[in-house]
Design a protein around this motif. Sequence first.
Motif, PDB file in Angstrom:
ATOM      1  N   GLN A   1      54.360  43.734  32.624  1.00  0.00           N
ATOM      2  CA  GLN A   1      55.667  43.638  33.268  1.00  0.00           C
ATOM      3  C   GLN A   1      55.941  42.208  33.744  1.00  0.00           C
ATOM      4  O   GLN A   1      57.079  41.732  33.686  1.00  0.00           O
ATOM      5  CB  GLN A   1      55.744  44.610  34.463  1.00  0.00           C
ATOM      6  CG  GLN A   1      55.825  46.067  34.069  1.00  0.00           C
ATOM      7  CD  GLN A   1      54.456  46.687  33.885  1.00  0.00           C
ATOM      8  OE1 GLN A   1      53.463  45.968  33.775  1.00  0.00           O
ATOM      9  NE2 GLN A   1      54.387  48.005  33.834  1.00  0.00           N
ATOM     10  N   ASN A   2      54.903  41.525  34.216  1.00  0.00           N
ATOM     11  CA  ASN A   2      55.083  40.165  34.706  1.00  0.00           C
ATOM     12  C   ASN A   2      55.510  39.210  33.588  1.00  0.00           C
ATOM     13  O   ASN A   2      56.255  38.252  33.820  1.00  0.00           O
ATOM     14  CB  ASN A   2      53.793  39.653  35.350  1.00  0.00           C
ATOM     15  CG  ASN A   2      53.534  40.305  36.697  1.00  0.00           C
ATOM     16  OD1 ASN A   2      54.210  41.257  37.079  1.00  0.00           O
ATOM     17  ND2 ASN A   2      52.544  39.802  37.419  1.00  0.00           N
ATOM     18  N   ILE A   3      55.015  39.458  32.374  1.00  0.00           N
ATOM     19  CA  ILE A   3      55.392  38.621  31.237  1.00  0.00           C
ATOM     20  C   ILE A   3      56.903  38.671  31.033  1.00  0.00           C
ATOM     21  O   ILE A   3      57.549  37.649  30.765  1.00  0.00           O
ATOM     22  CB  ILE A   3      54.673  39.087  29.951  1.00  0.00           C
ATOM     23  CG1 ILE A   3      53.155  38.864  30.070  1.00  0.00           C
ATOM     24  CG2 ILE A   3      55.216  38.352  28.733  1.00  0.00           C
ATOM     25  CD1 ILE A   3      52.746  37.415  30.060  1.00  0.00           C
ATOM     26  N   TYR A   4      57.482  39.856  31.179  1.00  0.00           N
ATOM     27  CA  TYR A   4      58.913  40.013  30.963  1.00  0.00           C
ATOM     28  C   TYR A   4      59.712  39.193  31.981  1.00  0.00           C
ATOM     29  O   TYR A   4      60.638  38.457  31.626  1.00  0.00           O
ATOM     30  CB  TYR A   4      59.295  41.492  31.055  1.00  0.00           C
ATOM     31  CG  TYR A   4      60.771  41.757  30.888  1.00  0.00           C
ATOM     32  CD1 TYR A   4      61.398  41.509  29.670  1.00  0.00           C
ATOM     33  CD2 TYR A   4      61.537  42.262  31.926  1.00  0.00           C
ATOM     34  CE1 TYR A   4      62.751  41.755  29.498  1.00  0.00           C
ATOM     35  CE2 TYR A   4      62.891  42.511  31.768  1.00  0.00           C
ATOM     36  CZ  TYR A   4      63.483  42.259  30.554  1.00  0.00           C
ATOM     37  OH  TYR A   4      64.824  42.495  30.389  1.00  0.00           O
ATOM     38  N   TYR A   5      59.361  39.305  33.264  1.00  0.00           N
ATOM     39  CA  TYR A   5      60.076  38.551  34.290  1.00  0.00           C
ATOM     40  C   TYR A   5      59.853  37.053  34.127  1.00  0.00           C
ATOM     41  O   TYR A   5      60.761  36.248  34.357  1.00  0.00           O
ATOM     42  CB  TYR A   5      59.633  39.006  35.684  1.00  0.00           C
ATOM     43  CG  TYR A   5      60.061  40.417  36.008  1.00  0.00           C
ATOM     44  CD1 TYR A   5      61.405  40.772  35.992  1.00  0.00           C
ATOM     45  CD2 TYR A   5      59.119  41.398  36.313  1.00  0.00           C
ATOM     46  CE1 TYR A   5      61.804  42.071  36.279  1.00  0.00           C
ATOM     47  CE2 TYR A   5      59.509  42.696  36.595  1.00  0.00           C
ATOM     48  CZ  TYR A   5      60.850  43.026  36.581  1.00  0.00           C
ATOM     49  OH  TYR A   5      61.245  44.307  36.858  1.00  0.00           O
TER      50      TYR A   5
END
Length: 248
Positions: free
Chosen positions: A6-10
């Motif tokens: 999820q952090n990659i997306y943000y």
Amino acid sequence: MSIPIQNIYYLLCYAWDALEQKELIAVGATDFKDLSDLFAKVLSAGTAHLFKRGIDQGYCRYEEATRSIKGKVLIGPSLQRLRLQQSQAVCAFDDRTPNVLHNQVLRATMARLLQVESLDAEIRKELDLVFRRFPPVDDIIVKTPHFKQIRLTRNNRYYRFLLDICRIIHDHWIATEGKGSMTFTDFVRNEDRMRRLFQAFVLNFFKRETSPQYDAFAEDITWQVAQSSADDHYLPKMTTDVCLVHRE
């Protein structure tokens, strides 16, 4: 160090200055096994959003033999094919169509992701549904030069984030022995690429989240030399990752 999917997306949303895409999908509500799941989810949700806005179209040039004159009559080809004797003329004309390069790249990338055997079943179903709804465009094999050939305008700039995702998939598709297998390990573990990506994320995060109290920017710092000379170009360039300056 393992980075949560999820952090990659943000991180990408901030680094590419595409914050309008941040709420495109509820990444926190989805348990992604790997990046292929995340990117498939983003492309399916993003393309569904394109359908609501209207798939972009452009003018393409066509040639065909026709009884009704349209566009420009090509005298040479018409005579060569003896079309005039059949009450037909070969005409060249421009027509609006969704069969433009950015749509071709987007559809081809979705087709590639659908080949991934490890793709989450529910995400695959969503992606396949969107893929089948896509307007007819030419099937192409995506190559690096395609991304440089795409020219987006203010009217279709919402394609940029999805095409950046397509570029990552293209650059980091690593074939393995299993049919349809792929991995994005190189994307996450490439220290130089991740360093630059994180640097862009931090800069744009401060620009977005600390304004208007602070100005955030990257700065080239000039050397304070006593006297300029021809040898100055040997001095290393000094550029900050980020400067955060309070306006007071």
